[in-house]
Design a protein around this motif. Structure first.
Motif, PDB file in Angstrom:
ATOM      1  N   UNK A   5       1.039  -1.299  -0.327  1.00 19.33           N
ATOM      2  CA  UNK A   5       0.277   0.149   0.400  1.00 19.33           C
ATOM      3  C   UNK A   5       0.997   1.418   0.083  1.00 19.33           C
ATOM      4  N   UNK A   6       1.822   1.127   0.771  1.00 17.70           N
ATOM      5  CA  UNK A   6       2.903   2.531   0.908  1.00 17.70           C
ATOM      6  C   UNK A   6       3.940   2.586  -0.405  1.00 17.70           C
ATOM      7  N   UNK A   7       4.135   1.314  -0.809  1.00 18.14           N
ATOM      8  CA  UNK A   7       4.471   1.644  -2.328  1.00 18.14           C
ATOM      9  C   UNK A   7       3.833   2.397  -3.016  1.00 18.14           C
ATOM     10  N   UNK A   8       2.906   1.455  -3.675  1.00 19.69           N
ATOM     11  CA  UNK A   8       1.964   1.906  -4.464  1.00 19.69           C
ATOM     12  C   UNK A   8       1.242   3.686  -4.508  1.00 19.69           C
ATOM     13  N   UNK A  14       3.398   9.987  -7.378  1.00 19.17           N
ATOM     14  CA  UNK A  14       4.782  10.759  -8.133  1.00 19.17           C
ATOM     15  C   UNK A  14       4.024  10.723  -9.249  1.00 19.17           C
ATOM     16  N   UNK A  15       2.928  10.263  -9.634  1.00 20.48           N
ATOM     17  CA  UNK A  15       2.928   9.821 -10.940  1.00 20.48           C
ATOM     18  C   UNK A  15       2.227  11.153 -11.275  1.00 20.48           C
ATOM     19  N   UNK A  50       9.697   2.201  -5.384  1.00 23.09           N
ATOM     20  CA  UNK A  50       9.891   0.730  -6.448  1.00 23.09           C
ATOM     21  C   UNK A  50      10.925   0.610  -4.690  1.00 23.09           C
ATOM     22  N   UNK A  51      11.770   1.455  -4.773  1.00 26.59           N
ATOM     23  CA  UNK A  51      12.576   1.054  -2.981  1.00 26.59           C
ATOM     24  C   UNK A  51      11.934   0.186  -2.298  1.00 26.59           C
ATOM     25  N   UNK A  52      10.764   0.706  -2.011  1.00 25.15           N
ATOM     26  CA  UNK A  52       9.296  -0.567  -1.537  1.00 25.15           C
ATOM     27  C   UNK A  52       8.476  -1.374  -1.598  1.00 25.15           C
ATOM     28  N   UNK A  75       1.925  -2.564 -10.357  1.00 27.85           N
ATOM     29  CA  UNK A  75       2.928  -0.713 -10.060  1.00 27.85           C
ATOM     30  C   UNK A  75       4.482  -1.115 -11.918  1.00 27.85           C
ATOM     31  N   UNK A  76       3.935  -2.238 -12.172  1.00 26.63           N
ATOM     32  CA  UNK A  76       5.366  -1.812 -13.601  1.00 26.63           C
ATOM     33  C   UNK A  76       4.163  -0.918 -14.436  1.00 26.63           C
ATOM     34  N   UNK A  77       2.598  -1.254 -14.304  1.00 27.29           N
ATOM     35  CA  UNK A  77       2.573   0.183 -15.011  1.00 27.29           C
ATOM     36  C   UNK A  77       1.941   1.242 -14.743  1.00 27.29           C
ATOM     37  N   UNK A  78       2.617   1.671 -13.788  1.00 27.58           N
ATOM     38  CA  UNK A  78       2.770   3.121 -12.833  1.00 27.58           C
ATOM     39  C   UNK A  78       3.646   3.456 -13.460  1.00 27.58           C
ATOM     40  N   UNK A  79       4.894   2.414 -13.504  1.00 28.86           N
ATOM     41  CA  UNK A  79       6.950   3.233 -13.562  1.00 28.86           C
ATOM     42  C   UNK A  79       6.572   3.324 -15.497  1.00 28.86           C
ATOM     43  N   UNK A  80       5.982   2.399 -15.660  1.00 30.43           N
ATOM     44  CA  UNK A  80       5.719   2.984 -17.005  1.00 30.43           C
ATOM     45  C   UNK A  80       5.007   4.476 -17.098  1.00 30.43           C
TER      46      UNK A  80
END
Length: 151
Positions: A5-8, A14-15, A50-52, A75-80
């Motif tokens: 939850x915290x990582x997302x 950021x997004x 990302x680190x979390x 997570x991959x979609x958000x990072x993309x």
């Protein structure tokens, strides 16, 4: 899990921040030092997320991933999306010689894009799509001629 939850939350923050920056680019360009600070805050949120995610995803006892396919895909979609936003904001920083803050923004976004990059096409949804296209006659016919002749 609470860490997911915290990582997302950090990645999505950021997004949203970079989307807002990109949408209000004219306003942000008026105060270049504030623009640099906003980009760095959004970037640090992304790096924390990302680190979390990376440090809590692997179970040390079993060696298996803790998170489900759907969670990994999210997570991959958000990072993309973040990587695309970094490139979009970076393209708007044109007068880097005259304004050192813009140069710093561009350099920071380049480093951020590289550190969170490499997620394009990693999600299982993208892999399933690629597998479907690989075996489909329609996708082979739809390819441009150049891609068929080059190795």
């Amino acid at each position: 899990p609470k860490c997911f939850f915290h990582a997302t939350h950090a990645v999505v923050t950021a997004e949203v921040g970079l989307e807002w920056i990109e949408k209000h680019m004219e306003l942000m360009m008026q105060d270049k030092s504030r623009f640099l600070a906003a980009v760095q805050i959004a970037g640090e949120c992304a790096l924390v997320g990302v680190a979390l995610f990376r440090c809590t995803n692997l179970d040390n006892e079993t060696g298996k991933f803790k998170y489900s396919t759907e969670e990994n895909d999210a997570i991959c979609e958000s990072l993309t999306n973040l990587e695309d936003l970094c490139n979009g904001v970076k393209m708007e920083c044109r007068a880097v010689i005259a304004y050192p803050h813009l140069r710093r923004v561009k350099e920071y976004l380049t480093r951020l894009g590289k550190s969170i990059g490499g997620t394009r096409g990693i999600s299982s949804k993208d892999q399933r799509k690629r597998m479907r296209e690989q075996g489909s006659l329609d996708s082979w016919i739809a390819r441009p001629f150049d891609s068929l002749t080059s190795p």
